[in-house]
Design an enzyme around this catalytic site. Structure first.
Site, PDB file in Angstrom:
ATOM      1  N   HIS A 290       0.862  -1.202   0.000  1.00 30.99           N
ATOM      2  CA  HIS A 290       0.000   0.000   0.000  1.00 30.99           C
ATOM      3  C   HIS A 290       0.892   1.242   0.000  1.00 30.99           C
ATOM      4  O   HIS A 290       1.430   1.637   1.035  1.00 30.99           O
ATOM      5  CB  HIS A 290      -0.897  -0.022   1.237  1.00 30.99           C
ATOM      6  CG  HIS A 290      -2.026   0.976   1.228  1.00 30.99           C
ATOM      7  ND1 HIS A 290      -2.025   2.096   0.435  1.00 30.99           N
ATOM      8  CD2 HIS A 290      -3.205   1.016   1.901  1.00 30.99           C
ATOM      9  CE1 HIS A 290      -3.152   2.783   0.634  1.00 30.99           C
ATOM     10  NE2 HIS A 290      -3.884   2.136   1.521  1.00 30.99           N
TER      11      HIS A 290
ATOM     12  N   HIS B 137      -2.749   6.883  -0.706  1.00 31.96           N
ATOM     13  CA  HIS B 137      -3.770   7.429   0.212  1.00 31.96           C
ATOM     14  C   HIS B 137      -3.239   8.074   1.482  1.00 31.96           C
ATOM     15  O   HIS B 137      -3.917   8.091   2.501  1.00 31.96           O
ATOM     16  CB  HIS B 137      -4.786   6.333   0.597  1.00 31.96           C
ATOM     17  CG  HIS B 137      -5.470   5.759  -0.604  1.00 31.96           C
ATOM     18  ND1 HIS B 137      -6.111   4.551  -0.597  1.00 31.96           N
ATOM     19  CD2 HIS B 137      -5.581   6.222  -1.871  1.00 31.96           C
ATOM     20  CE1 HIS B 137      -6.597   4.284  -1.794  1.00 31.96           C
ATOM     21  NE2 HIS B 137      -6.277   5.289  -2.587  1.00 31.96           N
TER      22      HIS B 137
ATOM     23  N   TYR C 196      -0.837   7.165   3.512  1.00 28.18           N
ATOM     24  CA  TYR C 196      -0.286   6.315   4.571  1.00 28.18           C
ATOM     25  C   TYR C 196       1.254   6.356   4.519  1.00 28.18           C
ATOM     26  O   TYR C 196       1.825   7.147   3.768  1.00 28.18           O
ATOM     27  CB  TYR C 196      -0.904   4.906   4.491  1.00 28.18           C
ATOM     28  CG  TYR C 196      -2.399   4.977   4.751  1.00 28.18           C
ATOM     29  CD1 TYR C 196      -2.883   5.299   6.031  1.00 28.18           C
ATOM     30  CD2 TYR C 196      -3.333   4.835   3.720  1.00 28.18           C
ATOM     31  CE1 TYR C 196      -4.251   5.438   6.269  1.00 28.18           C
ATOM     32  CE2 TYR C 196      -4.703   4.976   3.960  1.00 28.18           C
ATOM     33  CZ  TYR C 196      -5.149   5.279   5.233  1.00 28.18           C
ATOM     34  OH  TYR C 196      -6.494   5.442   5.474  1.00 28.18           O
TER      35      TYR C 196
HETATM   36  C1  STR Z   1      -9.232   5.390   2.768  1.00 32.21           C
HETATM   37  C2  STR Z   1      -8.439   4.692   1.713  1.00 32.21           C
HETATM   38  C3  STR Z   1      -7.503   3.684   2.276  1.00 32.21           C
HETATM   39  O1  STR Z   1      -6.492   3.404   1.661  1.00 32.21           O
HETATM   40  C4  STR Z   1      -7.853   3.092   3.514  1.00 32.21           C
HETATM   41  C5  STR Z   1      -8.998   3.404   4.204  1.00 32.21           C
HETATM   42  C6  STR Z   1      -9.361   2.626   5.394  1.00 32.21           C
HETATM   43  C7  STR Z   1     -10.031   3.370   6.508  1.00 32.21           C
HETATM   44  C8  STR Z   1     -11.087   4.366   6.010  1.00 32.21           C
HETATM   45  C9  STR Z   1     -10.466   5.281   4.943  1.00 32.21           C
HETATM   46  C10 STR Z   1      -9.966   4.466   3.738  1.00 32.21           C
HETATM   47  C11 STR Z   1     -11.454   6.400   4.549  1.00 32.21           C
HETATM   48  C12 STR Z   1     -11.923   7.206   5.761  1.00 32.21           C
HETATM   49  C13 STR Z   1     -12.567   6.288   6.768  1.00 32.21           C
HETATM   50  C14 STR Z   1     -11.572   5.226   7.182  1.00 32.21           C
HETATM   51  C15 STR Z   1     -12.246   4.514   8.346  1.00 32.21           C
HETATM   52  C16 STR Z   1     -13.000   5.633   9.055  1.00 32.21           C
HETATM   53  C17 STR Z   1     -12.881   6.871   8.152  1.00 32.21           C
HETATM   54  C18 STR Z   1     -13.830   5.747   6.159  1.00 32.21           C
HETATM   55  C19 STR Z   1     -11.103   3.807   3.013  1.00 32.21           C
HETATM   56  C20 STR Z   1     -14.115   7.724   8.199  1.00 32.21           C
HETATM   57  O2  STR Z   1     -15.112   7.376   8.800  1.00 32.21           O
HETATM   58  C21 STR Z   1     -14.101   9.042   7.514  1.00 32.21           C
END
Ligand code: STR
Length: 364
Positions: A179, A182, A184
């Site tokens: 990954h 996004h 991270y």
């Molecule tokens: C963003 C894209 C990614 O690579 C990993 C994630 C996992 C956790 C997700 C996140 C997402 C988007 C924002 C989220 C979060 C968990 C809680 C948060 C949905 C998909 C919110 O509630 C805004």
């Protein structure tokens, strides 16, 4: 003619179609231990008709965790849990990749016995993550300012990716996806917003990309190049990466390095789902000309867009997220033009089988 239903090979892994299930965080692992469980086995088994399933992000180490109830791939019990998942998917003829995740600064001290999350640099930023609240339910909290990784810790982190790759292989996965997207950890190193280091991991494109290539090399070393893929989102501003002045040169630099290493696939996450500039065909063409492995496109795709990009030769497969949440038999529905079940966002993150394993298929 190549369409979504033509088979595809990644190295010597044969995918039965080009409809990929995108990595999807669902926050239903078992605590304590961040373990894959029977409910997750059932969820992935139901979706084995995908050409390739990419697992939800699985943390490579305890410090790599950033959200409640996400699974890991660093302990023996976690590997055993994943083995049950891969066996179920293989029994139905599917293929599955493990997504290797380190969230970096997108985390909270409550996951780390009070210790701060880590990143490229110790820069204050505004973002939130999801922890277990006092009522046991998911609760949104602010992320603290992270601590910068030392050189010794960067080396350790690369070792964690190596072990996670080895674990994925032992658990029976067909491939791993690093990954790198996004906002991270790896993206925190490649982006100028979050990386202000003045050592060999900061500054030029080459320096900011260094950790990514070291992680890739560790994964290749633990398995083989064609078994390793990576996901990038060069233009995304998600998780506080507001500034992406050289997103394109970074992406093309990395793509050339991936070609040189014979990496199995490159997964391009377009930022449409989270806002931000859209990827255009000129960039897709430059990426295609630079990277010679399998390209997976993703980011709010509909089947028409996927077919157009496939026909134009700009991608080899397309990943779908929300549609796969609500339609376990998505490839079959797309092939037959059947109607799609609508997803219910209120059950995306956390909870049990409701909104997870209870979406209906076309046939029983
Ligand atoms: C963003 C894209 C990614 O690579 C990993 C994630 C996992 C956790 C997700 C996140 C997402 C988007 C924002 C989220 C979060 C968990 C809680 C948060 C949905 C998909 C919110 O509630 C805004």
């Amino acid at each position: 003619m190549t369409d979504l239903f033509a088979p595809l090979t990644v190295g010597d892994v044969l995918l039965r179609n080009r409809v990929v299930m995108a990595p999807l965080t669902r926050m239903r692992a078992t605590a304590p231990g961040d373990l894959p469980n029977d409910l997750m086995v059932e969820y992935y088994r139901q979706r084995a008709g995908a050409g390739l399933i990419i697992s939800e992000g699985t943390q490579i180490s305890p410090i790599g965790k950033g959200y409640m109830d996400t699974p890991g791939i660093h302990s023996e019990p976690q590997v055993a849990g994943w083995r049950a998942v891969t066996e179920a998917v293989h029994a139905d003829g599917g293929r599955i990749a493990a997504q290797l995740w380190h969230v970096g600064r997108v985390s909270h001290e409550s996951f780390h016995q009070g210790a701060l999350p880590v990143s490229a640099s110790a820069l204050p930023y505004r973002n939130r993550t999801t922890v277990r609240g006092e009522d046991g339910q998911p609760t949104r909290v602010d992320c603290p300012t992270p601590r910068a990784l030392t050189l010794a810790e960067i080396a350790e982190t690369i070792g964690d990716y190596r072990r996670a790759t080895q674990n994925a292989r032992d658990a029976g996965f067909d491939l791993v996806e690093i990954h790198g997207a996004h906002g991270y950890l790896l993206h925190q190193f490649t982006s100028t917003t979050s990386n202000h280091r003045d050592d060999e991991y900061g500054g030029s494109v080459e320096n900011r990309a260094r950790i990514v290539l070291e992680v890739v090399d560790a994964a290749i070393d633990a398995w083989e190049p064609s078994r390793v893929g990576i996901r990038i989102s060069p233009f995304g501003s998600f998780n506080g990466l507001t500034e992406t002045p050289d997103g394109e040169s970074m992406a093309l630099f990395l793509a050339a390095e991936f070609t040189a290493r014979g990496l199995g696939f490159l997964h391009l996450s377009e930022p449409d789902w989270a806002g931000g500039p859209t990827v255009d065909d000129e960039f897709r063409r430059r990426l295609r000309d630079t990277y010679d492995g399998v390209i997976i496109g993703a980011g709010n795709y509909d089947p028409e867009k996927a077919e157009r990009l496939l026909a134009a030769g700009l991608i080899d497969a397309a990943a779908f997220g929300r549609a796969f949440i609500a339609n376990p038999d998505l490839p079959e529905r797309l092939r037959t033009g059947a109607e799609l079940n609508p997803p219910n966002p209120s059950t995306f993150y956390g909870g049990g089988e409701i909104g997870y394993t209870d979406y209906p298929t076309l046939v029983g």
